[in-house]
Design a protein around this motif. Structure first.
Motif, PDB file in Angstrom:
ATOM      1  N   PHE A  91      -1.253   2.148  13.220  1.00 14.98           N
ATOM      2  CA  PHE A  91      -2.303   2.737  12.378  1.00 14.98           C
ATOM      3  C   PHE A  91      -2.972   1.649  11.537  1.00 14.98           C
ATOM      4  N   ASP A  92      -2.167   0.793  10.905  1.00 16.99           N
ATOM      5  CA  ASP A  92      -2.717  -0.281  10.081  1.00 16.99           C
ATOM      6  C   ASP A  92      -3.571  -1.228  10.912  1.00 16.99           C
ATOM      7  N   GLN A  93      -3.116  -1.506  12.140  1.00 19.17           N
ATOM      8  CA  GLN A  93      -3.874  -2.396  13.018  1.00 19.17           C
ATOM      9  C   GLN A  93      -5.205  -1.765  13.413  1.00 19.17           C
ATOM     10  N   MET A  94      -5.178  -0.456  13.661  1.00 14.20           N
ATOM     11  CA  MET A  94      -6.416   0.258  13.998  1.00 14.20           C
ATOM     12  C   MET A  94      -7.411   0.191  12.848  1.00 14.20           C
ATOM     13  N   ILE A  95      -6.922   0.441  11.618  1.00 13.06           N
ATOM     14  CA  ILE A  95      -7.791   0.393  10.441  1.00 13.06           C
ATOM     15  C   ILE A  95      -8.349  -1.014  10.251  1.00 13.06           C
ATOM     16  N   GLN A  96      -7.479  -2.014  10.435  1.00 15.44           N
ATOM     17  CA  GLN A  96      -7.918  -3.401  10.282  1.00 15.44           C
ATOM     18  C   GLN A  96      -9.012  -3.726  11.282  1.00 15.44           C
ATOM     19  N   SER A  97      -8.799  -3.340  12.541  1.00 13.01           N
ATOM     20  CA  SER A  97      -9.791  -3.624  13.581  1.00 13.01           C
ATOM     21  C   SER A  97     -11.121  -2.955  13.271  1.00 13.01           C
ATOM     22  N   MET A  98     -11.060  -1.712  12.814  1.00  8.88           N
ATOM     23  CA  MET A  98     -12.277  -0.974  12.482  1.00  8.88           C
ATOM     24  C   MET A  98     -13.030  -1.645  11.340  1.00  8.88           C
ATOM     25  N   ARG A  99     -12.275  -2.066  10.322  1.00 11.27           N
ATOM     26  CA  ARG A  99     -12.911  -2.676   9.156  1.00 11.27           C
ATOM     27  C   ARG A  99     -13.470  -4.062   9.478  1.00 11.27           C
ATOM     28  N   ASP A 100     -12.749  -4.806  10.312  1.00 15.71           N
ATOM     29  CA  ASP A 100     -13.191  -6.161  10.631  1.00 15.71           C
ATOM     30  C   ASP A 100     -14.484  -6.175  11.420  1.00 15.71           C
ATOM     31  N   LYS A 101     -14.764  -5.089  12.115  1.00 15.65           N
ATOM     32  CA  LYS A 101     -15.984  -5.027  12.919  1.00 15.65           C
ATOM     33  C   LYS A 101     -17.183  -4.569  12.090  1.00 15.65           C
ATOM     34  N   SER A 102     -16.915  -4.190  10.851  1.00 11.29           N
ATOM     35  CA  SER A 102     -18.013  -3.770   9.976  1.00 11.29           C
ATOM     36  C   SER A 102     -18.737  -4.998   9.433  1.00 11.29           C
ATOM     37  N   ASN A 103     -19.950  -4.802   8.996  1.00 11.84           N
ATOM     38  CA  ASN A 103     -20.738  -5.897   8.425  1.00 11.84           C
ATOM     39  C   ASN A 103     -20.037  -6.416   7.171  1.00 11.84           C
ATOM     40  N   LEU A 104     -19.840  -7.729   7.099  1.00 15.33           N
ATOM     41  CA  LEU A 104     -19.074  -8.331   6.011  1.00 15.33           C
ATOM     42  C   LEU A 104     -19.660  -8.024   4.642  1.00 15.33           C
ATOM     43  N   LYS A 105     -20.983  -8.021   4.527  1.00 15.89           N
ATOM     44  CA  LYS A 105     -21.608  -7.859   3.220  1.00 15.89           C
ATOM     45  C   LYS A 105     -22.403  -6.560   3.127  1.00 15.89           C
ATOM     46  N   ARG A 106     -21.932  -5.549   3.804  1.00  5.65           N
ATOM     47  CA  ARG A 106     -22.590  -4.251   3.732  1.00  5.65           C
ATOM     48  C   ARG A 106     -21.523  -3.157   3.720  1.00  5.65           C
ATOM     49  N   GLY A 107     -21.630  -2.244   2.801  1.00  4.36           N
ATOM     50  CA  GLY A 107     -20.656  -1.165   2.729  1.00  4.36           C
ATOM     51  C   GLY A 107     -20.276  -0.857   1.291  1.00  4.36           C
ATOM     52  N   THR A 108     -19.193  -0.122   1.117  1.00  9.25           N
ATOM     53  CA  THR A 108     -18.753   0.323  -0.196  1.00  9.25           C
ATOM     54  C   THR A 108     -17.398  -0.268  -0.541  1.00  9.25           C
ATOM     55  N   VAL A 109     -17.289  -0.769  -1.758  1.00 16.96           N
ATOM     56  CA  VAL A 109     -16.013  -1.250  -2.282  1.00 16.96           C
ATOM     57  C   VAL A 109     -15.757  -0.514  -3.596  1.00 16.96           C
ATOM     58  N   LYS A 110     -14.587   0.100  -3.700  1.00 18.99           N
ATOM     59  CA  LYS A 110     -14.233   0.834  -4.910  1.00 18.99           C
ATOM     60  C   LYS A 110     -13.264  -0.018  -5.722  1.00 18.99           C
ATOM     61  N   ILE A 111     -13.670  -0.357  -6.937  1.00 27.56           N
ATOM     62  CA  ILE A 111     -12.870  -1.244  -7.787  1.00 27.56           C
ATOM     63  C   ILE A 111     -12.606  -0.588  -9.139  1.00 27.56           C
ATOM     64  N   GLY A 112     -11.355  -0.596  -9.561  1.00 30.06           N
ATOM     65  CA  GLY A 112     -10.982  -0.028 -10.842  1.00 30.06           C
ATOM     66  C   GLY A 112     -10.951  -1.083 -11.931  1.00 30.06           C
ATOM     67  N   ILE A 113     -11.562  -0.782 -13.081  1.00 33.74           N
ATOM     68  CA  ILE A 113     -11.634  -1.735 -14.184  1.00 33.74           C
ATOM     69  C   ILE A 113     -11.409  -0.994 -15.503  1.00 33.74           C
ATOM     70  N   PRO A 114     -10.521  -1.486 -16.369  1.00 35.07           N
ATOM     71  CA  PRO A 114     -10.346  -0.852 -17.681  1.00 35.07           C
ATOM     72  C   PRO A 114     -11.628  -0.965 -18.510  1.00 35.07           C
ATOM     73  N   PRO A 115     -11.954   0.043 -19.310  1.00 32.55           N
ATOM     74  CA  PRO A 115     -13.181  -0.004 -20.115  1.00 32.55           C
ATOM     75  C   PRO A 115     -13.281  -1.237 -21.011  1.00 32.55           C
ATOM     76  N   VAL A 116     -12.156  -1.651 -21.624  1.00 34.34           N
ATOM     77  CA  VAL A 116     -12.197  -2.804 -22.515  1.00 34.34           C
ATOM     78  C   VAL A 116     -12.541  -4.077 -21.754  1.00 34.34           C
ATOM     79  N   VAL A 117     -12.178  -4.135 -20.470  1.00 38.60           N
ATOM     80  CA  VAL A 117     -12.474  -5.313 -19.643  1.00 38.60           C
ATOM     81  C   VAL A 117     -13.911  -5.254 -19.143  1.00 38.60           C
ATOM     82  N   ILE A 118     -14.344  -4.065 -18.760  1.00 37.65           N
ATOM     83  CA  ILE A 118     -15.684  -3.934 -18.183  1.00 37.65           C
ATOM     84  C   ILE A 118     -16.771  -4.255 -19.211  1.00 37.65           C
ATOM     85  N   SER A 119     -16.489  -3.998 -20.482  1.00 36.04           N
ATOM     86  CA  SER A 119     -17.503  -4.227 -21.512  1.00 36.04           C
ATOM     87  C   SER A 119     -17.413  -5.622 -22.124  1.00 36.04           C
TER      88      SER A 119
END
Length: 303
Positions: A77-105
């Motif tokens: 399963f992990d290999q399948m996900i990796q293969s799928m992601r690696d074939k996606s455009n390197l600089k196009r898509g969505t990245v979800k990143i968590g940041i504490p409010p005190v750090v973000i500001s």
């Protein structure tokens, strides 16, 4: 049986059938993990674990076979996900990143617009939570990356330090601490009405541990997720002191002051990701972009 259930069972086996430790690594409660096992046994009508004195002691023959096949399924399963992601455009898509409010500001207030300007085809989704909560979201794979203050002790999380600072005690210029020109001890601070962040933030757990190590029974006067509210309250309420990162007061007037803590309390910020799962090239690129950005940022601060 789905892939998440398989991974949960493998984690339990990998941790010598210790449900408390396994639940902590998975970012769930022990009752929730026990419930998952019971539901799986009931729905599949199989016995996976052996028990003794109310505890899991090992695997049944069927369970041993299930885990052996489950490891292969998980790897595939992990290999399948990796293969799928690696074939996606390197600089196009969505990245979800968590940041504490005190750090973000503070340290991310310029980094985020710089990233967006340089990478217009990447949809950077920000999740604002305290570091304690972000660890759980990362372990549940609900976010791709997290910005978490140290310490990050979970073995499934890989960290790279991107910023170092300290934690200070803040106060109105009319407070008695104004006359102290050296770091202020936790013992002295505990005599005051202490304002700080809420329990979703790593800083608070570190503070509580530091107080308890010194035999100080500290009950915080007020807690919030808004660091700027803490500083404003210190301005308006001279009988209070706030404990937050030293960096946050840069935009405040001389009406509010700060001193470092005794003992010194570092504020170390990491960019974190799971080290036991595959990340897409897009996530890897985003992670490295921020590491490079703060390497240059820190060098410019020194110079």
């Amino acid at each position: 049986m789905d892939i998440h259930q398989i991974k949960y069972l493998i984690t339990i086996v990998n941790n010598d059938f210790n449900l408390t430790k396994s639940a902590r690594i998975l970012g769930v409660s022990q009752p929730a993990l026990s419930k998952l096992i019971n539901e799986l046994v009931t729905s599949e009508q199989i016995q996976i674990f052996t028990h003794g004195k109310g505890r899991i002691t090992g695997l049944t023959a069927l369970g041993d076979d299930l885990i052996a096949h489950g490891r292969q399924v998980s790897a595939d399963f992990d290999q399948m996900i990796q293969s799928m992601r690696d074939k996606s455009n390197l600089k196009r898509g969505t990245v979800k990143i968590g940041i504490p409010p005190v750090v973000i500001s503070t340290i991310f207030n310029q980094a985020i617009p710089d990233f967006i300007n340089e990478n217009p085809d990447i949809n950077l989704q920000i999740v604002e939570k305290g570091g304690f909560e972000l660890q759980k979201l990362l372990l549940r794979e609900e976010i791709d990356l997290a910005i978490i203050p140290s310490p990050v002790t979970n073995p499934n999380i890989e960290n790279s330090v991107i910023y170092r600072n300290s934690v200070s005690v803040w106060f109105n210029k009319n407070h008695r601490f104004h006359n102290i020109q050296h770091p202020i001890s936790l013992d002295e601070i505990s005599k005051e009405h202490v304002l700080t962040l809420n329990n979703n933030f790593m800083l608070v757990h570190e503070l509580q541990d530091s107080f308890h190590e010194r035999g100080i029974d500290e009950h915080f006067y007020f807690q919030t997720s808004a660091w700027d509210l803490i500083l404003n309250m210190c301005l308006e309420m001279p009988n209070t002191v706030g404990i937050v990162a030293s960096l946050v007061g840069n935009n405040y007037s001389h009406e509010i002051e700060h001193r470092e803590l005794d003992p010194f309390c570092p504020w170390i910020i990491n960019i974190s990701n799971l080290n036991n799962s595959y990340s897409s090239n897009l996530v890897k690129y985003t992670r490295q972009w921020f590491i490079d950005y703060f390497t240059q940022y820190n060098q410019s601060e020194v110079s």
